[in-house]
Design a protein around this motif. Structure first.
Motif, mmCIF file in Angstrom:
data_model
loop_
_atom_site.group_PDB
_atom_site.id
_atom_site.type_symbol
_atom_site.label_atom_id
_atom_site.label_comp_id
_atom_site.label_asym_id
_atom_site.label_seq_id
_atom_site.Cartn_x
_atom_site.Cartn_y
_atom_site.Cartn_z
ATOM 1 N N SER A 156 28.108 14.007 -11.691
ATOM 2 C CA SER A 156 27.233 14.375 -12.810
ATOM 3 C C SER A 156 25.938 15.020 -12.363
ATOM 4 N N TYR A 157 25.695 15.107 -11.071
ATOM 5 C CA TYR A 157 24.389 15.613 -10.626
ATOM 6 C C TYR A 157 24.559 16.681 -9.568
ATOM 7 N N MET A 200 9.070 -3.603 -9.662
ATOM 8 C CA MET A 200 9.441 -2.244 -10.072
ATOM 9 C C MET A 200 9.939 -1.418 -8.885
ATOM 10 N N ILE A 201 9.465 -1.746 -7.682
ATOM 11 C CA ILE A 201 9.805 -0.897 -6.529
ATOM 12 C C ILE A 201 11.310 -0.862 -6.283
ATOM 13 N N PRO A 202 11.983 -2.019 -6.220
ATOM 14 C CA PRO A 202 13.436 -1.937 -5.971
ATOM 15 C C PRO A 202 14.207 -1.241 -7.092
ATOM 16 N N ARG A 203 13.597 -1.099 -8.275
ATOM 17 C CA ARG A 203 14.293 -0.362 -9.333
ATOM 18 C C ARG A 203 14.210 1.143 -9.091
ATOM 19 N N ILE A 204 13.159 1.561 -8.363
ATOM 20 C CA ILE A 204 12.943 3.000 -8.139
ATOM 21 C C ILE A 204 13.441 3.418 -6.753
ATOM 22 N N ALA A 205 13.091 2.621 -5.735
ATOM 23 C CA ALA A 205 13.361 2.993 -4.340
ATOM 24 C C ALA A 205 14.282 1.957 -3.688
ATOM 25 N N PRO A 206 15.043 2.319 -2.659
ATOM 26 C CA PRO A 206 15.159 3.646 -2.069
ATOM 27 C C PRO A 206 16.034 4.592 -2.877
ATOM 28 N N VAL A 207 16.631 4.098 -3.946
ATOM 29 C CA VAL A 207 17.412 4.989 -4.809
ATOM 30 C C VAL A 207 17.293 4.401 -6.219
ATOM 31 N N SER A 208 17.173 5.297 -7.212
ATOM 32 C CA SER A 208 16.924 4.805 -8.579
ATOM 33 C C SER A 208 18.198 4.202 -9.166
ATOM 34 N N ARG A 209 18.014 3.428 -10.232
ATOM 35 C CA ARG A 209 19.157 2.792 -10.908
ATOM 36 C C ARG A 209 20.160 3.864 -11.345
ATOM 37 N N GLU A 210 19.614 4.977 -11.876
ATOM 38 C CA GLU A 210 20.497 6.005 -12.433
ATOM 39 C C GLU A 210 21.392 6.613 -11.353
ATOM 40 N N LEU A 211 20.794 6.838 -10.179
ATOM 41 C CA LEU A 211 21.583 7.453 -9.096
ATOM 42 C C LEU A 211 22.585 6.458 -8.510
ATOM 43 N N VAL A 212 22.267 5.166 -8.533
ATOM 44 C CA VAL A 212 23.251 4.142 -8.134
ATOM 45 C C VAL A 212 24.442 4.202 -9.084
ATOM 46 N N ASP A 244 0.855 -1.177 0.000
ATOM 47 C CA ASP A 244 0.000 0.000 0.000
ATOM 48 C C ASP A 244 0.897 1.235 0.000
ATOM 49 N N SER A 245 0.465 2.284 -0.636
ATOM 50 C CA SER A 245 1.262 3.501 -0.713
ATOM 51 C C SER A 245 0.355 4.698 -0.461
ATOM 52 N N ASN A 246 0.723 5.551 0.495
ATOM 53 C CA ASN A 246 -0.133 6.681 0.885
ATOM 54 C C ASN A 246 0.704 7.921 1.168
HETATM 55 C C1 FAD Z 1 6.534 2.199 -3.382
HETATM 56 C C2 FAD Z 1 7.543 3.246 -3.029
HETATM 57 C C3 FAD Z 1 8.036 3.287 -1.742
HETATM 58 C C4 FAD Z 1 8.954 4.266 -1.382
HETATM 59 N N1 FAD Z 1 9.396 4.275 -0.107
HETATM 60 C C5 FAD Z 1 10.246 5.233 0.288
HETATM 61 C C6 FAD Z 1 10.717 5.308 1.642
HETATM 62 O O1 FAD Z 1 10.343 4.478 2.465
HETATM 63 N N2 FAD Z 1 11.565 6.296 1.985
HETATM 64 C C7 FAD Z 1 11.982 7.218 1.091
HETATM 65 O O2 FAD Z 1 12.757 8.101 1.431
HETATM 66 N N3 FAD Z 1 11.572 7.184 -0.207
HETATM 67 C C8 FAD Z 1 10.729 6.222 -0.616
HETATM 68 N N4 FAD Z 1 10.292 6.197 -1.922
HETATM 69 C C9 FAD Z 1 10.739 7.260 -2.807
HETATM 70 C C10 FAD Z 1 11.899 6.834 -3.719
HETATM 71 O O3 FAD Z 1 13.098 6.698 -2.970
HETATM 72 C C11 FAD Z 1 12.028 7.874 -4.816
HETATM 73 O O4 FAD Z 1 10.825 7.838 -5.589
HETATM 74 C C12 FAD Z 1 13.228 7.585 -5.704
HETATM 75 O O5 FAD Z 1 14.447 7.784 -5.001
HETATM 76 C C13 FAD Z 1 13.270 8.469 -6.954
HETATM 77 O O6 FAD Z 1 13.153 9.829 -6.572
HETATM 78 P P1 FAD Z 1 12.012 10.743 -7.233
HETATM 79 O O7 FAD Z 1 10.717 10.020 -7.188
HETATM 80 O O8 FAD Z 1 12.095 12.073 -6.581
HETATM 81 O O9 FAD Z 1 12.414 10.817 -8.754
HETATM 82 P P2 FAD Z 1 13.231 11.971 -9.477
HETATM 83 O O10 FAD Z 1 14.385 12.379 -8.662
HETATM 84 O O11 FAD Z 1 12.246 12.992 -9.942
HETATM 85 O O12 FAD Z 1 13.782 11.160 -10.734
HETATM 86 C C14 FAD Z 1 12.948 10.774 -11.834
HETATM 87 C C15 FAD Z 1 13.798 9.975 -12.806
HETATM 88 O O13 FAD Z 1 14.899 10.755 -13.275
HETATM 89 C C16 FAD Z 1 16.118 10.114 -12.960
HETATM 90 N N5 FAD Z 1 17.108 11.124 -12.551
HETATM 91 C C17 FAD Z 1 16.939 12.140 -11.688
HETATM 92 N N6 FAD Z 1 18.083 12.829 -11.554
HETATM 93 C C18 FAD Z 1 18.987 12.247 -12.367
HETATM 94 C C19 FAD Z 1 20.360 12.499 -12.675
HETATM 95 N N7 FAD Z 1 21.057 13.500 -12.120
HETATM 96 N N8 FAD Z 1 20.962 11.661 -13.555
HETATM 97 C C20 FAD Z 1 20.294 10.628 -14.122
HETATM 98 N N9 FAD Z 1 19.010 10.361 -13.874
HETATM 99 C C21 FAD Z 1 18.374 11.145 -13.018
HETATM 100 C C22 FAD Z 1 15.808 9.171 -11.812
HETATM 101 O O14 FAD Z 1 16.739 8.093 -11.753
HETATM 102 C C23 FAD Z 1 14.415 8.728 -12.167
HETATM 103 O O15 FAD Z 1 14.484 7.687 -13.127
HETATM 104 C C24 FAD Z 1 9.396 5.218 -2.329
HETATM 105 C C25 FAD Z 1 8.932 5.157 -3.639
HETATM 106 C C26 FAD Z 1 8.007 4.189 -3.998
HETATM 107 C C27 FAD Z 1 7.518 4.133 -5.423
#
Ligand code: FAD
Length: 183
Positions: A182-183, A156-168, A7-9
């Motif tokens: 680069s950021y 999909m969640i581990p690909r996005i959170a807690p840090v996206s693939r791109e930021l890794v 669940d996400s809220n």
């Molecule tokens: C189900 C779920 C649970 C979550 N739980 C938590 C939690 O418990 N705690 C918490 O802190 N967060 C949580 N998150 C948030 C998650 O960590 C962020 O959504 C994630 O880090 C991406 O940040 P953003 O959404 O702000 O995307 P953005 O920063 O807006 O990025 C959008 C896209 O652009 C890419 N991008 C952005 N900047 C760059 C760059 N400089 N170079 C290359 N690519 C870039 C990103 O990789 C991404 O693909 C959760 C998210 C989800 C979906």
């Protein structure tokens, strides 16, 4: 995408007093304490992804053994076998990296690169395993009853959170390979 999986809220907190006795650590050390929690969160995310991937792979393998098309189980075809065998290899490799990162963390060693790499590898391995599990099930992969569509969404969640693939990748490029930030 989390329907039925997680669940996400949204929550909003304003003007909430927190008594000093509830403070974690010493005053002024909050950010360092938060940073300390990020690497284990990544290792945990890797473990979560590996678990989802293994479950999807087990479901796909079981279905490939039982579903018979043109007089033979679909799992007898290499086009079904090989992607599943690839997923097993990818998940096990990611698992080794996650355990390596966990061992460094438990030993009080720096583990940022390893924790990030484990989360990255595990998330991609799980995503591929779930994709393959859905497709191994054919049309039934789309049906809720077989659960693989739920694992696919969950992967999909581990690909996005807690840090996206791109930021890794940016972290590893900068901190391990010494390339310009680069950021
Ligand atoms: C189900 C779920 C649970 C979550 N739980 C938590 C939690 O418990 N705690 C918490 O802190 N967060 C949580 N998150 C948030 C998650 O960590 C962020 O959504 C994630 O880090 C991406 O940040 P953003 O959404 O702000 O995307 P953005 O920063 O807006 O990025 C959008 C896209 O652009 C890419 N991008 C952005 N900047 C760059 C760059 N400089 N170079 C290359 N690519 C870039 C990103 O990789 C991404 O693909 C959760 C998210 C989800 C979906």
């Amino acid at each position: 995408m989390g329907r039925g999986a997680v669940d996400s809220n949204s929550i909003f907190i304003s003007d909430l007093p927190v008594p000093e006795c509830d403070r974690i650590g010493k005053e002024g050390e909050g950010f360092r304490i938060i940073l300390d929690s990020l690497n284990p969160e990544r290792i945990l995310g890797a473990a979560e992804a590996i678990g989802i991937g293994r479950r999807a792979l087990a479901k796909a393998t079981a279905y490939a053994k039982e579903r018979v098309v043109f007089g033979r189980p679909i799992g007898q075809n290499q086009a079904i076998q090989h992607p599943l065998a690839e997923s097993w290899s990818e998940l096990e490799a990611a698992n080794l990296m996650a355990f390596h990162a966990a061992e460094l963390y438990d030993g009080g060693q720096p583990c940022g690169a390893e924790a990030n790499a484990a989360k990255y590898l595990a998330a991609d391995a799980a995503f591929l395993a779930c994709d393959r599990a859905v497709r191994t099930h054919g049309g039934f992969g789309y049906a809720r009853e077989y659960h693989v569509e739920r694992y696919f969404r969950e992967s999909m969640i581990p690909r996005i959170a807690p840090v996206s693939r791109e930021l890794v990748l940016s972290h590893i490029a900068e901190r391990v390979l010494g390339l310009p930030k680069s950021y």
